[in-house]
Structure formats: C-alpha cells, structure tokens
Design a protein around this motif. Structure first.
Motif, PDB file in Angstrom:
ATOM      1  N   MET A   7      22.011  51.459 -68.955  1.00 56.05           N
ATOM      2  CA  MET A   7      22.868  51.262 -70.126  1.00 56.05           C
ATOM      3  C   MET A   7      24.315  51.663 -69.834  1.00 56.05           C
ATOM      4  O   MET A   7      24.576  52.665 -69.173  1.00 56.05           O
ATOM      5  CB  MET A   7      22.352  52.101 -71.296  1.00 56.05           C
ATOM      6  CG  MET A   7      20.991  51.710 -71.803  1.00 56.05           C
ATOM      7  SD  MET A   7      20.996  50.131 -72.684  1.00 56.05           S
ATOM      8  CE  MET A   7      21.724  50.626 -74.235  1.00 56.05           C
ATOM      9  N   THR A   8      25.244  50.882 -70.397  1.00 54.65           N
ATOM     10  CA  THR A   8      26.641  51.295 -70.370  1.00 54.65           C
ATOM     11  C   THR A   8      26.912  52.129 -71.619  1.00 54.65           C
ATOM     12  O   THR A   8      26.141  52.110 -72.580  1.00 54.65           O
ATOM     13  CB  THR A   8      27.571  50.073 -70.377  1.00 54.65           C
ATOM     14  OG1 THR A   8      27.397  49.397 -71.627  1.00 54.65           O
ATOM     15  CG2 THR A   8      27.224  49.116 -69.247  1.00 54.65           C
ATOM     16  N   SER A  62      27.106  50.038 -74.708  1.00 52.16           N
ATOM     17  CA  SER A  62      25.790  49.570 -75.142  1.00 52.16           C
ATOM     18  C   SER A  62      25.009  50.692 -75.808  1.00 52.16           C
ATOM     19  O   SER A  62      24.305  50.460 -76.797  1.00 52.16           O
ATOM     20  CB  SER A  62      25.001  49.049 -73.936  1.00 52.16           C
ATOM     21  OG  SER A  62      25.087  47.653 -73.854  1.00 52.16           O
ATOM     22  N   PHE A  93      26.391  51.036 -79.211  1.00 56.29           N
ATOM     23  CA  PHE A  93      26.025  49.903 -80.060  1.00 56.29           C
ATOM     24  C   PHE A  93      24.563  49.990 -80.471  1.00 56.29           C
ATOM     25  O   PHE A  93      24.209  49.708 -81.616  1.00 56.29           O
ATOM     26  CB  PHE A  93      26.287  48.594 -79.311  1.00 56.29           C
ATOM     27  CG  PHE A  93      26.007  47.386 -80.147  1.00 56.29           C
ATOM     28  CD1 PHE A  93      26.911  46.982 -81.118  1.00 56.29           C
ATOM     29  CD2 PHE A  93      24.841  46.665 -79.990  1.00 56.29           C
ATOM     30  CE1 PHE A  93      26.646  45.870 -81.909  1.00 56.29           C
ATOM     31  CE2 PHE A  93      24.568  45.554 -80.777  1.00 56.29           C
ATOM     32  CZ  PHE A  93      25.482  45.154 -81.736  1.00 56.29           C
ATOM     33  N   SER A  94      23.715  50.397 -79.539  1.00 56.92           N
ATOM     34  CA  SER A  94      22.283  50.459 -79.822  1.00 56.92           C
ATOM     35  C   SER A  94      22.003  51.467 -80.946  1.00 56.92           C
ATOM     36  O   SER A  94      21.228  51.189 -81.873  1.00 56.92           O
ATOM     37  CB  SER A  94      21.524  50.840 -78.551  1.00 56.92           C
ATOM     38  OG  SER A  94      20.142  50.767 -78.743  1.00 56.92           O
ATOM     39  N   ILE A 125      23.608  50.026 -84.278  1.00 53.54           N
ATOM     40  CA  ILE A 125      22.904  48.938 -84.966  1.00 53.54           C
ATOM     41  C   ILE A 125      21.618  49.455 -85.616  1.00 53.54           C
ATOM     42  O   ILE A 125      21.285  49.085 -86.752  1.00 53.54           O
ATOM     43  CB  ILE A 125      22.633  47.746 -84.012  1.00 53.54           C
ATOM     44  CG1 ILE A 125      22.245  46.501 -84.802  1.00 53.54           C
ATOM     45  CG2 ILE A 125      21.536  48.028 -83.015  1.00 53.54           C
ATOM     46  CD1 ILE A 125      23.372  45.926 -85.574  1.00 53.54           C
ATOM     47  N   GLU A 141      16.109  51.553 -75.548  1.00 54.07           N
ATOM     48  CA  GLU A 141      17.325  51.761 -74.763  1.00 54.07           C
ATOM     49  C   GLU A 141      17.912  53.165 -74.913  1.00 54.07           C
ATOM     50  O   GLU A 141      18.337  53.773 -73.954  1.00 54.07           O
ATOM     51  CB  GLU A 141      18.367  50.704 -75.147  1.00 54.07           C
ATOM     52  CG  GLU A 141      17.891  49.294 -74.829  1.00 54.07           C
ATOM     53  CD  GLU A 141      18.941  48.258 -75.146  1.00 54.07           C
ATOM     54  OE1 GLU A 141      19.027  47.274 -74.408  1.00 54.07           O
ATOM     55  OE2 GLU A 141      19.686  48.440 -76.137  1.00 54.07           O
TER      56      GLU A 141
END
Lengths: 357, 357, 357, 357
Positions: free
Chosen positions: C205-206, C209, C212-213, C216, C261
């Motif tokens: 994962m960046t 990301s 964002f994960s 969301i 993630e």
C-alpha cells in the motif's frame, strides 16, 4: 406451521355467500378435496373484482392451500438442492474467488436453512408445513383436520419433484462437466452427483444407526417447532415473522450438527420427490438400492421422529389442548362412542362459529 | 433468563383455588420442592380440562420449571455437542460436498450459538437460565429465590448428561469409525473423541491461565446478559424474542473469540454433565485427570466469572434494585436482624399481591 | 448512536429536585464535566432508594454516560481483538475440530460485527457511539452538544486500552507459544502478533491508498449509520433493537469487503487505545513506526471519512434539521452574531422545556 | 420495493401549497421528470425551515427518489464488488489471520447479501428497488407508474457505475500487486481481475444454459420478493424492517445456491454499470466479448426472469389487484378504449384523493 385459524379469522365477519366461499359449487369442490369450504384469503388486501368468473380464478381458490405448499416446497428445494449442487460440482474450482470452489460444506447448511425460511414466507397462507411428517403431527396433536393430509402430502411431494428438476436443468452443464456427458452415478462412486438431489448414508453406518439418526433429527425438528409455535411458552404470535427466522437457525443447526451421517432428510417431500426425479433423469435403479435400499428410511423415520418429538413436547411442556393432555391420551374417543359423538358435535359447533377449521 | 414474573403475572386475576395452584397438595408439593406454589402456566392458552386428576398431570405441574430447564439444556447440548462431533469425526472426509469434511471450526460456534438460542425458546417458561452459574447470579442480584437453585441445578446437570448421551448414541458408528471399535481416548491422544462431550484445555496452558480464560468468558457472558435483560438500558422487554437471537450472537462470539484455549465451557451443566456421561461410556478416568485434573475449573470458574460479571454490570450500569445498589452491598440484611425482618416481610407482601415470586 | 433525547424524555414529568439530578452539587458536577445536569436514568425501572448517600452512587450518576461508552468499547474490543487473537494464534492447529485452526478470516468479521452489536446493547444509555469520529459527526450534524465530546473521547480511548489489555491477559500463553516467551514482534515479522491489537497496512500500500482505504470505509460507516437512524427514511425508531443487529451486518460487511488493505480501523478508540496497550506491553517502538509511521492514519482518516459520510447523507437524503440543510451550511451562525444569539436562545428554551441535552 | 404509498400517506393531511410540493415550478419539474408532483418526505421529521430558497434544496426535492435509488445501488455495489475484490485479490495471502487469504467464497455471499440489505435501508424512501428488472415488474404488476421507470433506470445504472469506480479506487494497489502494474485482464486469464466488477460465465456453459441460469435466479428473486411484500400472505407490513433482513437471506441464498455458473448478476444495474466502468478503466474490449459476447445476457435475462417470477406469484398466490387477476390478463385495457378511459379516470381520482402515485 402457521395455523389456518390465523388467516381465516380475518373473514369471520363476512357471512353467508361471501367472496371466499364464493359459490356453492366452489365450496363443495373445496370440501370434497378435504379443505375448509372457505379459502383463507385476506379480504382486506384482496382485489375488488375477484373474477371467479374466470375458470382459473375458481381453480386457484379451490386449491389455494395445496398451491401454497407446492410453491413453498419448490423454493425450499431450489435453495437446498441448489446449494449442494454448487458446492459439490465446483469443488476445487481454481477460478472461484478464494481459489477453492464456490462454497464449502457450510453453504449447504445455509442453503437448506434459508430455503426453509423463504419457503415458509412463500407458503404462509397454507400453514407452511412443507413436510408431510410435520403436517401429520399437526393433525395428530394440533387439531389440523385429517382430511387435509392427502392433498397437502401430494402437493409437498410434487414440489420436491418439480424443484429438483429445475435444479437439474440449471446445473446440467456443470454435471456433464463433473461426471462426463451422459454419465450419472450414485454414491459411493467418486464422481457421484446423485447426492445433489436426495440423501445417501455414510458408508460406515448400520441400518439401525441410519434410522436412529433420521429419527433423532426429526424428533428435534418437531420438538423445537412446537416450542416455537407455543403461545403458552416464549413462543411466537400467530403469523409472526420470528418463526421463519427461527426455522433458519433450526435447520441450519440440524445441518451443522446432525447433517453428516444420513444427510438430514427429515422430510419425505425433500427426499422422495427429488429421488424420483433423479431416477427419472437417468441415475438408474441405484437411487433406490444404494446404501442397502436406504431410500425407505427418510420416508418412514421422519414420521416416527416427528410423532415422538411432538409427544415429548406435549407431555412435558405444552399446556394447550392436545390428545396427550387428555385422559387416556385422547383414546376415550375411540372407546366410548357417546363421548366421541359429544366431542364431534362440540367441534362442529366451534367450526361453524369461527367459520374455520 | 426470562424472569418468572413475566409469565406468572398472567394469572394474577385468578384467585384462591385456581387451576395453576390446583389443589392444596399440589401447592404444597411445589413449595416443598422450592418452587412457587403456583405453576407459571399461561391460562389463556391452557386446555380447558386441566386433568389434574391424572397422576402425570400433577407431576408435570409440580415440576414445570425443572422440566423446562432440563429440556432447554438437552436441546443446547444436542446442537452443541452434535456440532463438535460432526466437525471432529468427519475431518478430511472426501465425500463431503466441498471435499473437506462436514463443517469447519465455525460450525462449532454456530452449533453452540443456535443451541443456546433454541434452548431458550424451549425452556422459556422456566426462566431459561440453562446454566447454574447464571441461575446463581440471578439469585444473588435479581431476587430469584435461592430455594429454587438446587432443583434447577439438578435439572440442568441432568440435561447435560442426557443430551450428551443422545449425541453419543447418534454418533456411535462414526466414533467407532474414527477411533476404532471399543477404543475411546481423551486429548492429547491424536484420535481423541472425548472433546465431543466436554472441554479439554490446550496443551500450552498453565492452570492460572485456564482459570482466567474460563473466568473472563463467564464474566463477559453475565455482563452482556444483564445488559440484554436490563429494562433501563436499551434492554429487551420481558419475554421478548430479541433475547434468544442476541444470545446466539453472544455465544457465537464467545466461541469465535474466546473458544480456543479452554473450549469456553462457561457452564457446569454443559461440561460436568457430558463429562460424567463420557466417563460412564468408557472414556476412562482420563476424563477427570486430563489437563492436570482440569475438570474442576469449568465447574468453579463460571460461578466466579458470572458473579463478577454481574457485579460489574450492577456497579457501573444497572439502576434497578440490586444488592450492589443497596447500602453496605445489601449486607445490612445479615447484620441488622430487625432490618432483615422488615425486608422479608415486605417481600412476602409483594409476593402475595403479585401471586408470584 | 441512540440519541439521548430518547432516554431523557422518560423523566420530564419529574420536576425540580428530582432523583436523577438529585442534589445541586451532583447537577453541578455533571454540568462541569460537559454532561447534561440530569443523568439519563429510566425512573420506572430504577431502584426505590437511589442511595445517593453513597459516594459511589454519586460518582456513577455523575459519570453515567462515559461509563457506558467505556464498557461498550471494552466489550467491542474484547470480541474484536479476541477474534483476531484466536484465529491468528491457532493457525494450523491440528487438534482443532476440523483440523485447521480455531477459525478462519471470517471469524474476524463475526468478532468485530457482534462485538459492536453487543457493545451497543451494553452502552445503550449513553448514545452508544463507541467511536470518537461518530460522536464528532453527531455533534456536527445531529445537535449532540460539543461539550460532551472530550469526556466521551477519553472514555472510548480508555475502553480500547483496557479491553485490549484483557485480551492480552487471556492470550498471553498462546502468544508465548506462538512467538516464543518474551518475544513480541510487529508486522511484517512472520510471527508478528501485534496485529491482534491494532491495525497494520498491507505491504504493497502507498500512503495515499492507506488513507483512502480508511477514509472510504469510514464514509460508508457514517453514511449507513445515518440512514439507519433516520426517522424520515426506512430508519429505526428511537431505542429500538434493529439498530444493533443492522450494525452487526454493517461492520461484518466492512470487514469482509474493506477489511484487508488497512484492517478497517475506522475508529481511533479501536486502534489507538490498543496500540498504546501493545506499546506498554513491550511490542517496542515499531508499533508506531511500522508501515511508515502508519499509526496516525487510523487516528485522522476516520474523522475525515465520518464527516464526509455524514455530509453526503445530509446533502442527498436527510430531511431533518442539519447544518447542511440550513442556509450557508449553517455558517450564518458564525457570521451574523445577532442570528447566532437568536438560535442559541431558542435552543436553551427547547432544552429547558424538554429537560434534555 | 417499499411502495411509495407508504411514505406519501404521511403528508396527505397537508393541503394545497404544502412544503413537499412547495412551489408550482417544483411540482412541474417533478411531474416532467415522471415523478409524483409531491416528494415523499416525512413531514414530522423534516426540518422546520425547508430552505427551498436554496437552489440545491430544490434540486434534491425534485430528484429525491432517483437520488435514493442511486445511493442505494452505490452502497450495494460497494459491498458486493468490494467483497469479490477482497477475496479474489488476497487469495493465498499468508499474513492474513488464519493464513489463507482475507475471506473465502462465502464472503461474497455475505457481501452481496448485506450490500442489498443496507442499500435498501439507505434507499428506503424511493421504493428501494435497486434493480431495473424489479422496478419493471412493479410497474407491470403493482401499479408503479411507468413514467418513473426511465429516471429510476438511469439512477440505478449510474449507481452501479460510480460504486464500482470507488471499489477500483480503493483496490488499485492490490490489483497492481495481483496483476502487475498496468495489466488488466478478463477471465479466463489466470490473473483476471475483471470479475471483481461484473460477471463472467463459467467456461463449460452453453449460451442457453447461461440464459437459463440468469433467468431462473431472477425468477426466484422476483417470486420471493413478491411473497415478502404480500400483505395477504405472511408478508411484511409496509416500510417494515423485516424486509431488508429477509432480502439478506434471499441474496445470500442466490449466491450460495445459484451463484457459480454465471455469477448471479440478476440485475442490469449491478452488471452493466460496473462493466462499463471496467471498460473505462482499461480492461479492454474483452469485457464485452468474453464468454461469447455474454454481456447482453445479464441485461436481458433479469427482465425476463423477473416478469416470469412475478407472473407465477400472481397466478398462483397473490390475491391483491394485479393484471394477472384481471379478466383477459388486464389486456382489456388495450382492446376496449372506453374501458381503458374508465380505468384511467378512476386511477386519477384515486391518485388525487391519496395525494400519491
């Protein structure tokens, strides 16, 4: 298992030539079929012009409860047999998400559990027994009229037959892929797919054990269902929505806890109907001979188990009217004709008053 | 855990020589057994002629609550032990749909969770404690009369004993197939099947850890049950149907989250009853000596845990009447005889008024 | 998320020096702590003598809501962290029924789902937010007083800290068995057990990301919770029992669909509290530095996500009073002092009338 | 599937220039869009100043139902596609608790089941069809106005498009990790990830079988939904909370029992919207050509299946007003203009009286 009183009380206000017992001929037809003269239709929700002028309108009112049982069993079998088919045939399928087939054994518990749940929702109006052995126990212990049993029985068996046929139609390519085109085998063949439709016992089981396994599962089934429907216990209100959900857990549990040795048929409609279909589809005479002519056990044991389970519940917990709570187990009715006549008369009066069985 | 008031209030309208406390002798029998003189029977649903003339009719009314507890525990054990049996014995069974046995560990969580749920439905009338430690906590914190404890205790243990015997009878062929005919072993034997009936700790556990694991699970059990029954919290209404469903999630959770190290007995009836049965069935003295004579921990720890869990709930959240909310933790009753006399008198008056405990 | 109005309306009939706002000093204490002067106690169910004479009686009334939040989070963490511990540590355990460890990944979804469900049952009285980000959104969009936020925040974090400590105490032997005595490692170590307590991101994962994960998942969480609590939608009645069940499905779903993630922390109390505990227990500074100092993301992202999710719901669906439905997004209150004064005055009047918030 | 009458009856007391049909222009806009002039807003819960002065306030009232459908489908897709993504991409992930990836095939059943359930909670106000084929069947059999279909259709497709885009954004790193950066493939590629978004049939399926599989699943879907909404059956009350829970079981069952061969699209919005998105994201023209241009089957078969399922239910079980219960299957309306005019007039009168549909 929703008693019909629940639905029929809705139209007790309507009298005489009302719309559910529309015409004398319709009432007679229903009576001749062993059903109550008035169909259990919720008048508040029914369409204004009932169209009993249409032939089909008369047929569907005449056969309302059998149709409901039929469709309830079809839905139950679609999900139940469907879940076995998917898990069995997709075994080891690498392309599935997760890479290990489309479901594991627990899918089967889910399938049968929710199949029964949704089947009860569909068949609600008829009583939603979905199982001849449960219908039988309700006749024996809960005053469901015996004359209804044959028609319900046929509808339930037919539902099992038709439902399993639809599952076959849906999975025919997958079965060909799994067994080979035109090859249809029965356990213990390593690629057997007959187990999708009806139950086959594990190889190490003795006849007595097979019978006991089906018997004990059916006993539990009936015992818990009577508890769930018992208004004097924690039980559910009539027509309520907790019952189907509880049945999901009950059937799931039977699958997870007593589902291995004989496949928890616990229902002649779930086993004999699909077995007949698989025979018709070319699985050969082995569908009857497998497991040492095992096929009669899921026909007989559920009846014995359900009768015993209902007996246990009524003996120990039930406080409502039951033959078990009557003097001489209700057998007085057979031994003393004058008493029998009195009971029958009272029942007729009650039926007329309630406008229902 | 449904308080008896809920059911008994139903017949407060009936007075004197009513049908639940039918005859003086029946009332006396019930009182002598430690139960309330009047049996908790829903009069509205009860059959017209109660047939107290029948000997069995009198016995079942005299022992109504113990019978309910007994059957509730039997159902719980049938599903609970049954799920372990099926998963353990069918391990690696290639013929299962999915090809990996009839269920995985999660089946066990399902089995115990829904076993408790359905057991509560069955035992509803009695209070549905199904666990002596929970009965004990209800006596201590929720005014359940202490004199009921012994009879409930016996009924619950007996339920565990009988239920596990039925599971054995059902799986006897499968056990023979798994261990070999006549061979019955206890963990850590690689083919041990004693774990079907009662709990054995993981090998790496110390005594203190075993005790703590059972203790903490029992604490959670009691804490959450008191929250679920708390009318002053989000809690459930009396006799409502959310309680069994919530218990499913609670027991499932204990199995999924605290079920490994010691097998989450959290109930002497679930562990000691089946352990006795497995001893009777020939598993040998190892059922007692295994895990360093572990067997006493699931007998003692659940009581300690449930007492502590109930204490925590009452100290921090409960606002109803509880000894914890009383001055001196309710111990005043033991230290000041005049006060004790006053409390007892008030309670008697209330009981007479309510016609219930 | 049960609004406090629901519980507080219960005692609006009691006036003046009533029992919930027992003494002037108690009311002052509560007000100083940022809580409403009157504690939300259901008077109908409360014990007769409230014993505010006892010191503890006063403390628990003064801190009623924070205590509820604390215990709700403890229960949530016990089941959530407990499920991860059991699945992770028992991996490959051959002695488990089924022979493949005590649970699979889905156990974790169950654990968190039912942990939240049971936590809400326990914390019902306080509002049962169990998550500072959700408390924050309720302050922002649903008129929960801002002054409550700090105390709730502390109680929730402390609940996470304590709950994870109990899980550690329960699984200490198993962790020793898995990692080795005295060894405690953090992912990506192959025997890492720090993941039991708090979340660590997947290796690929960046930073964006990861954020964002979490963002969301938190957005979905808040959006659906607002839908579930919306009386103008299909939403639930106040204090009803569908809400906890629905939350089970929501949290289960986040675990099954967005749980990989970053481990779906979506809650600073669930992540920071246990992370602090794992640091205290000797997992070393890597608990902070792992994943490129990932630890701040589950602290910040849930707030951003919940604010955004609440905003979306109020913009598109909500029709009740919300700043989003007000002119200038409710910012008028900051720009026009006279308007602000008017709003505040109206709110005070309403509060006095309702005796709440 | 919640009929709009349920919500609109709430404001029949308000007359004339009320707040839901606020201004003549707003009513006209809604009418022009094919919606009922008055938006279904629960007045009791609505904020005092409705701010129709704000442009956005007018837009969201004008498009209330499409917005609800849009967000309902987004939530459904987020959980559904999300579950496939997590299970598929984390396959064999050793670091997962349990060591076998973050979920198995059953996660997908859970994801779609609870996605639909939560989607219905979110979209409650609009009818919560979430599926153009179900909307179509409701127009055909349940008097939902046809003019609503186009807008609902667009909203649902758009919801599928947007929802799958969010899932892609969330899992972009994981997809890169699984397939390789910039590589996006479609089944039967061994690392295909296009199956996250829309459905692809199993390799052994024939065209007819594909169609039948989608058809039968859609038939079951519609048949059971009509049973669940049937007030004359065991069915649910309007706007009640059992419906979303039952849908969870229904969709779970379709996934577990009919989910393998074609991936149970049973919904053009669930399949075509995400397929378009995956095409836009660079999965190439294979998203259309795969499986022998399979893509049109999940567009057409659900409509056929839902129409047939609704027909079956109405023919055999439904007793309310349905074209199937009308003489000539309701076709009289097309053949006899005078009759058609009479029916239309009556409907208009009813609409005006009820202030709805």
């Amino acid at each position: 298992m929703v008693p019909l009183q629940a639905t029929t009380t809705k139209h007790t206000t309507s009298s005489g030539q009302d719309s559910t017992g529309r015409s004398p001929s319709l009432r007679e037809t229903r009576a001749r079929l062993g059903l109550h003269p008035k169909a259990p239709i919720n008048e508040d929700e029914a369409a204004e012009p009932r169209n009993t002028g249409l032939a089909w309108g008369r047929i569907r009112i005449a056969l309302r409860e059998p149709f409901s049982e039929f469709w309830g069993v079809v839905i139950m079998i679609l999900f139940g047999n469907g879940s076995v088919a998917q898990v069995l045939l997709s075994m080891g399928e690498k392309t599935a998400p997760g890479g290990a087939g489309y479901g594991a054994y627990q899918s089967v518990s889910w399938g049968w559990g929710l199949g029964v749940m949704l089947g009860i929702y569909v068949a609600g109006d008829s009583g939603a027994y979905l199982n001849p052995a449960i219908t039988f126990s309700n006749c024996l212990y809960r005053q469901l009229p015996w004359r209804r049993f044959p028609l319900y029985f046929c509808a339930q068996i037919l539902g099992g037959f038709v439902g399993s046929g639809i599952v076959y139609a849906n999975y025919i390519n997958a079965i060909n892929h799994f067994e080979g085109r035109g090859i249809r085998t029965v356990p213990p063949s390593p690629t057997a797919t007959a187990g999708i439709f009806c139950t086959y016992p594990a190889a190490f089981m003795t006849k007595a054990s097979m019978f006991f396994s089906e018997f004990i599962a059916s006993t539990i089934l009936m015992f818990v269902i009577f508890a769930l429907k018992d208004q004097g216990n924690l039980g559910s209100a009539k027509n309520d929505r907790w019952f189907p959900l509880s049945l999901f857990f009950l059937i799931f549990g039977l699958g997870a806890c007593f589902g291995w040795e004989t496949g928890y048929a616990i229902n002649i409609a779930r086993d004999f109907g699909p077995r007949l279909m698989s025979y018709a589809l070319g699985y050969g005479p082995e569908v009857w001979s497998a497991g040492g002519y095992y096929f009669w056990i899921p026909m007989v044991a559920p009846f014995c188990g359900c009768i015993f389970g209902g007996f246990l519940y009524d003996v120990f917990i039930y406080t409502g009217p039951s033959p078990v709570n009557s003097p001489w187990l209700g057998l007085k009715i057979f031994l003393r004709p004058d008493y029998a006549w009195k009971v029958r008369k009272q029942r007729t009066i009650r039926e007329v008053e309630e406008g229902a069985v």
